[in-house]
Motif scaffolding. Structure first.
Motif, mmCIF file in Angstrom:
data_model
loop_
_atom_site.group_PDB
_atom_site.id
_atom_site.type_symbol
_atom_site.label_atom_id
_atom_site.label_comp_id
_atom_site.label_asym_id
_atom_site.label_seq_id
_atom_site.Cartn_x
_atom_site.Cartn_y
_atom_site.Cartn_z
ATOM 1 N N VAL A 255 0.783 -1.236 0.000
ATOM 2 C CA VAL A 255 0.000 0.000 0.000
ATOM 3 C C VAL A 255 0.815 1.287 0.000
ATOM 4 O O VAL A 255 0.256 2.361 0.184
ATOM 5 N N SER A 256 2.118 1.195 -0.241
ATOM 6 C CA SER A 256 2.930 2.384 -0.499
ATOM 7 C C SER A 256 4.263 1.930 -1.076
ATOM 8 O O SER A 256 4.738 0.822 -0.788
ATOM 9 N N SER B 12 6.109 1.890 12.486
ATOM 10 C CA SER B 12 5.861 1.396 11.130
ATOM 11 C C SER B 12 4.444 1.797 10.728
ATOM 12 O O SER B 12 3.556 1.867 11.567
ATOM 13 N N GLU B 13 4.257 2.070 9.444
ATOM 14 C CA GLU B 13 2.949 2.499 8.946
ATOM 15 C C GLU B 13 2.877 2.126 7.470
ATOM 16 O O GLU B 13 3.406 2.845 6.615
ATOM 17 N N PRO B 14 2.247 0.987 7.134
ATOM 18 C CA PRO B 14 2.221 0.543 5.735
ATOM 19 C C PRO B 14 1.805 1.646 4.769
ATOM 20 O O PRO B 14 2.464 1.873 3.761
ATOM 21 N N LYS C 105 2.467 2.478 16.899
ATOM 22 C CA LYS C 105 1.993 3.812 16.538
ATOM 23 C C LYS C 105 2.857 4.926 17.118
ATOM 24 O O LYS C 105 2.544 6.111 16.950
ATOM 25 N N GLY C 106 3.936 4.556 17.802
ATOM 26 C CA GLY C 106 4.875 5.560 18.299
ATOM 27 C C GLY C 106 4.468 6.226 19.595
ATOM 28 O O GLY C 106 5.017 7.269 19.971
ATOM 29 N N LEU C 107 3.542 5.630 20.312
ATOM 30 C CA LEU C 107 3.046 6.253 21.544
ATOM 31 C C LEU C 107 4.081 6.245 22.659
ATOM 32 O O LEU C 107 4.002 7.076 23.570
ATOM 33 N N CYS D 11 9.324 9.330 9.167
ATOM 34 C CA CYS D 11 9.517 8.887 7.784
ATOM 35 C C CYS D 11 9.525 7.370 7.715
ATOM 36 O O CYS D 11 10.584 6.738 7.819
ATOM 37 N N THR D 12 8.370 6.775 7.554
ATOM 38 C CA THR D 12 8.270 5.337 7.384
ATOM 39 C C THR D 12 7.049 5.029 6.525
ATOM 40 O O THR D 12 6.048 5.763 6.568
ATOM 41 N N GLY D 13 7.135 3.981 5.724
ATOM 42 C CA GLY D 13 6.002 3.531 4.929
ATOM 43 C C GLY D 13 5.335 4.653 4.156
ATOM 44 O O GLY D 13 5.988 5.522 3.561
ATOM 45 N N GLY D 14 4.006 4.645 4.170
ATOM 46 C CA GLY D 14 3.250 5.636 3.430
ATOM 47 C C GLY D 14 3.373 7.042 3.975
ATOM 48 O O GLY D 14 3.075 8.009 3.265
#
Length: 474
Positions: free
Chosen positions: A212-213, A375-377, A304-306, A396-399
């Motif tokens: 998806v990216s 991470s974020e597809p 999600k980086g929380l 700066c990761t994934g989409g």
């Protein structure tokens, strides 16, 4: 072209994540470009009753699954000009919830095979079957093993899209023959590290593999991102490509959105300022227009980086900012944000749970939108935020890398940071806060952000090019 889009969820009927948005929007974009595109879904109990009322029963048949012989009913309905099929089996799908059941492996094996069997009983013969994630990954496998000898299936091509590689559909290998009904010679199609891995089956059997990216397509070749399946992906990377998802620009339109109190455009932003004041009042935040309002709409889980937000939260609050969070997930993060709300009354609001109306108001009202994902597809939230002129701050990761460009460059629309580090994230927030203090700079930033186009147009064309290539003789 004739395309059947197979998914485990799709808006407007049923949704748990981004796959539903893709299934409900990409298909419309393909259909609007003159192609015969239809969608097939399970008939879940959770599909609203009023939507079921518009469904028409068209046929039924039985599906063999190992030694089982299971009933499958087919219903259809049309939304706009897009036709949806629903596969009905009460044993598998008449229960609350979509996933997380002890027999998910059997449920979605049934669905994957029933998709193909349905084609023997309806008046639609697709040239392409586009499958998505592990829940439909067995469809290309079943096609090759059981259906290729039938004339109408002989030339069908398959596309398989990985939306999140973390979820692979992994089960004890004994499921391959007992439940999936695969002959011994075909078990190797899904065997991976001594388990049955549905995702592996889709990767092996599909004609084209997408994700998806573009950045995520490269990341999943790396062990750090791939959850163990990177060796197979590296072998198959010649058929792998990444296409960035889009969002529905009709559904998300700040100039017409009936959910938000005040509509606005890039050239007339008074409504956005009014929305901010209205949200502050609604959430019991101090009504301060000079406080930078930071928004997060997220599942409260580690990737999600929380943990980064948690680490430097007090330092974030040293700035003249307010913070609003909407989401649910791990108890650790739910409790942290509840406690933060108590420590910073009038400046922090943590709404634990999910509320689509409130989410829309957050996108339309906040000044910045924080997505520090490990991470974020693809990510859709940053695109929605941009659509509403709320400036994204992302890692700066994934989409996120493919859709948010730092204002430090020639064509910016947000702020980004590279390393997974809380103080790099904090630096991006400081840069945003510095620019926010200058009204002219910030207004220009909002107009620039709203000028970017992340609708489904480009993505739909990219998928259509893939379909055409598959159907074009060498």
């Amino acid at each position: 072209m004739k395309i059947l889009f197979a998914a485990s969820e799709a808006v407007p009927f049923i949704k748990s994540g981004g796959l539903a948005d893709v299934a409900g929007s990409l298909t419309v974009a393909v259909r609007n470009r003159g192609h015969a595109c239809r969608v097939v879904l399970p008939l879940y109990e959770d599909i609203p009753h009023e939507m079921r009322q518009n469904m028409k029963f068209i046929t039924y048949f039985n599906v063999t699954l190992g030694w089982r012989n299971q009933y499958c009913g087919v219903f259809e309905t049309t939304v706009g000009k897009l036709k949806f099929y629903f596969l009905d089996n009460e044993y598998y799908f008449k229960r609350r919830g979509l996933y997380g059941f002890f027999d998910d492996g059997e449920r979605f094996a049934f669905f994957s095979k029933a998709i193909l069997e349905m084609l023997n009983h309806i008046d639609f013969s697709p040239e392409i079957i586009h499958c998505n994630d592990w829940q439909t990954a067995l469809t290309p496998v079943y096609l090759d093993v059981f259906y290729r000898h039938i004339e109408k299936f002989k030339n069908i091509k398959t596309v398989f899209t990985i939306h999140n590689i973390q979820y692979q559909g992994t089960y004890d290998l004994r499921i391959a023959t007992d439940v999936l009904g695969l002959p011994e010679w075909a078990v190797e199609n899904i065997e991976f590290q001594k388990d049955a891995n549905y995702l592996k089956g889709g990767i092996e059997a599909c004609d084209t593999l997408t994700t998806v990216s573009p950045t995520y397509a490269q990341e999943i070749l790396d062990p750090w991102f791939a959850y163990g399946i990177d060796p197979l992906l590296r072998k198959k990377q010649e058929k792998l490509c990444g296409i960035l998802n889009g969002i529905d620009y009709v559904a998300y339109d700040p100039s017409k959105d009936e959910v938000i109190p005040y509509t606005y455009t890039a050239n007339e932003l008074k409504g956005k300022a009014k929305n901010k004041k209205e949200l502050q009042r609604y959430l019991n935040l101090e009504e301060k227009k000079d406080a930078m309002l930071i928004g997060m709409v997220s599942r409260l889980v580690g990737h999600k980086g929380l943990d980064l937000v948690k680490q430097v939260f007090d330092e974030i609050m040293e700035m003249n900012v307010q913070f609003v969070l909407l989401g649910s997930g791990d108890l650790e993060y739910e409790n942290f944000f509840r406690e933060a709300q108590m420590r910073y009354p009038g400046r922090v609001c943590a709404h634990i749970g999910y509320d689509d109306t409130l989410a829309r108001k957050i996108y339309a009202s906040c000044d910045v939108f924080l997505m520090p994902s490990k991470s974020e597809p693809c990510g859709l939230s940053q695109m929605i935020a941009l659509r509403y002129g709320t400036i994204p701050i992302v890692r700066c990761t994934g989409g996120l890398r493919d859709s948010v460009y730092d204002f430090g460059g020639e064509t910016g629309n947000g702020y980004n940071f590279l390393t997974y580090n809380a103080y790099d994230m904090l630096d991006a927030l400081h840069r945003a806060f510095r620019d926010f203090a200058d009204k002219d700079i910030w207004k220009a930033h909002i107009k620039a952000a709203m000028g970017f186009d992340f609708s489904w147009g480009k993505s739909a064309i990219a998928y259509l090019n893939i379909y055409k290539k598959l159907l074009t003789p060498d």
